[in-house]
Design a protein around this motif. Sequence first.
Motif, short mmCIF file in Angstrom:
data_model
loop_
_atom_site.label_atom_id
_atom_site.label_comp_id
_atom_site.label_asym_id
_atom_site.label_seq_id
_atom_site.Cartn_x
_atom_site.Cartn_y
_atom_site.Cartn_z
N LYS A 108 0.83 -1.19 0.00
CA LYS A 108 0.00 0.00 0.00
C LYS A 108 0.87 1.25 0.00
O LYS A 108 0.63 2.20 -0.73
CB LYS A 108 -0.90 -0.02 1.23
CG LYS A 108 -2.06 0.95 1.13
CD LYS A 108 -2.74 1.15 2.46
CE LYS A 108 -3.86 0.17 2.69
NZ LYS A 108 -4.34 0.22 4.07
N LYS A 109 1.91 1.22 0.81
CA LYS A 109 2.78 2.39 0.93
C LYS A 109 3.44 2.72 -0.42
O LYS A 109 3.43 3.86 -0.86
CB LYS A 109 3.86 2.09 1.99
CG LYS A 109 4.46 3.35 2.58
CD LYS A 109 5.83 3.09 3.12
CE LYS A 109 5.86 2.61 4.53
NZ LYS A 109 7.17 2.23 5.00
N ILE A 143 -1.06 9.31 -4.81
CA ILE A 143 -2.38 9.59 -4.23
C ILE A 143 -2.26 9.49 -2.71
O ILE A 143 -1.26 9.01 -2.20
CB ILE A 143 -3.46 8.59 -4.73
CG1 ILE A 143 -3.03 7.15 -4.47
CG2 ILE A 143 -3.75 8.79 -6.20
CD1 ILE A 143 -4.13 6.16 -4.65
N SER A 144 -3.29 9.97 -2.02
CA SER A 144 -3.25 9.96 -0.56
C SER A 144 -4.05 8.77 -0.01
O SER A 144 -4.80 8.13 -0.73
CB SER A 144 -3.83 11.26 -0.02
OG SER A 144 -5.21 11.31 -0.31
N TYR A 145 -3.87 8.51 1.27
CA TYR A 145 -4.66 7.47 1.93
C TYR A 145 -6.14 7.75 1.74
O TYR A 145 -6.93 6.86 1.45
CB TYR A 145 -4.36 7.43 3.42
CG TYR A 145 -3.06 6.74 3.74
CD1 TYR A 145 -2.95 5.37 3.57
CD2 TYR A 145 -1.97 7.44 4.19
CE1 TYR A 145 -1.76 4.72 3.85
CE2 TYR A 145 -0.77 6.80 4.49
CZ TYR A 145 -0.67 5.44 4.31
OH TYR A 145 0.49 4.80 4.58
N THR A 190 6.09 -5.47 10.36
CA THR A 190 5.36 -4.44 11.10
C THR A 190 3.92 -4.87 11.38
O THR A 190 3.08 -4.06 11.70
CB THR A 190 5.33 -3.11 10.33
OG1 THR A 190 4.93 -3.40 8.98
CG2 THR A 190 6.66 -2.41 10.35
N GLU A 215 -0.04 -6.14 6.62
CA GLU A 215 0.02 -5.06 5.63
C GLU A 215 -0.88 -5.44 4.46
O GLU A 215 -1.14 -6.62 4.22
CB GLU A 215 1.45 -4.89 5.11
CG GLU A 215 2.40 -4.27 6.10
CD GLU A 215 2.38 -2.74 6.05
OE1 GLU A 215 1.59 -2.18 5.27
OE2 GLU A 215 3.18 -2.14 6.78
N THR A 216 -1.33 -4.44 3.73
CA THR A 216 -2.17 -4.69 2.57
C THR A 216 -1.35 -4.57 1.29
O THR A 216 -0.57 -3.64 1.14
CB THR A 216 -3.33 -3.68 2.53
OG1 THR A 216 -3.98 -3.71 3.78
CG2 THR A 216 -4.32 -4.04 1.44
#
Lengths: 206, 261
Positions: free
Chosen positions: A7-8, A16-18, A42, A45-46
């Motif tokens: 995703k990051k 684009i933003s979250y 971590t 995560e997606t």
Amino acid sequence: MENLISKKDLLEEANISYGQLYRWKRKNLIPENWFIRKSTFTGQETFFPKDDILLRIEKIKTLKDDLSLDELADMFSPSPTLTSLSAEELSKRNIVSQTAIDMFNNFHGRNQSFSFNQLVTLYVLNSLLQTGDVNRAEGLDLLELFHNQAQTVKNAGCELIFIRKMGVSFFILTPEPANLCLEPQAKKIAHYKLSQCMEELKLKLS
Amino acid sequence: MERTQLKNISISGSGTSSGGEYDQVKVNGSAHIHGDLVCEQFKCNGSAHLEGNITTDTAKINGSTHFEGDVEVKEMTINGSSDIDGHLLCDELKVQGSSTIKGNVKGKEIIVRGSASVDGNVSSDEIDVKGQVKIKGDCEAESFEARGNFKIDGLLNAGTIDVELLRHCEAKEIGGENITVKKTRDASGFKKLIKFFMSNHNDQLSAEVIEGDNLYLEHTHAEVVRGNTIEIGPGCDIKRIEYKTSLEIDSDAKVGSQEKI
């Protein structure tokens, strides 16, 4: 395994933003099954199928000025946006060639108008013929397959793969994501994601 | 074609019906309806048990009902209690009593003043909770406002998330544009009294991941917080923060690591 993007990295690469990503998810512009959860150091995560999501985001970004998010959602959804289109209009608007329409009519009998699902079949047939990937006889095989598997095609999320080995050819219709391992002599001639075909078709029709 | 005049059902005392198409259905005692029901108005002041699906314009439940099928309604008010085994599709839902739904809930405006529990997913334009909500699936809304207690096992995804903490709130993952989590400040005398007996640490939000464009968090416990502009208020305990534009941390907050990306 398919090429995945976290995703990051996706936000970075697509710029684009979250908030945008979550808004588009909410509006069903991004299919639920593209959100793949995996554990990392971590925590969870997606991840996303990289090519599909980047292509989709590119499309959303270029189209969102002209269409509302709801209209976009209609375009990306597997359900049809229109009910039928006449044969005349199809060839007039240059959506599919007359050759494809004639083949379709020879197989199914003469049609005055085509439903969305018939249009999808026509669209795929046309593009296979136009690229020269299949000949007329193989085109008929495709019509037969789509006719017999109408329900599968309708429910979308399908991929169509055309394979040839030493001159012998056949079609495979499989749920997305397809993961085929071929023997060396077999050649993958054509590979279509039906959901993408539907999008292209909807774009042409609108 | 002229529409035929529809009949009404009114059950006072105890009775059964086979379902069908009606104008108004009123239950003042106890009723058992065996089939699907289509009507303009459904009102239950006693207790009703419906074995099929129901489609209606308005539903008002002052007593208790059990719907075994799906419920499709424009405006639904639950003042008593209601159990729905199927899905609920509505424009406006107001739960002032208690309600449990086994399927998904889809609506435009959902207001909870009592308690609601949903086994499936919830999606709505607006969700306003001043009570208690439990959702086993995901929750999606344009605006999610809560002043009470919620537990979401999946993803809370909303444009604006505005939470005033009251007791323990929980979501597995939170994502959206603007996210604000604050502690209730205007504590009434009664609340102060309760607070006196209960420990103060209960007002807290916990989540694994919180992601958004603009975040303001108080009394929030999370593994990872990611966003553009982040403000961390008092009482937070966050293992890792990733931010893009700006980050402010209150002196009364605990943050493991922070990184500008």
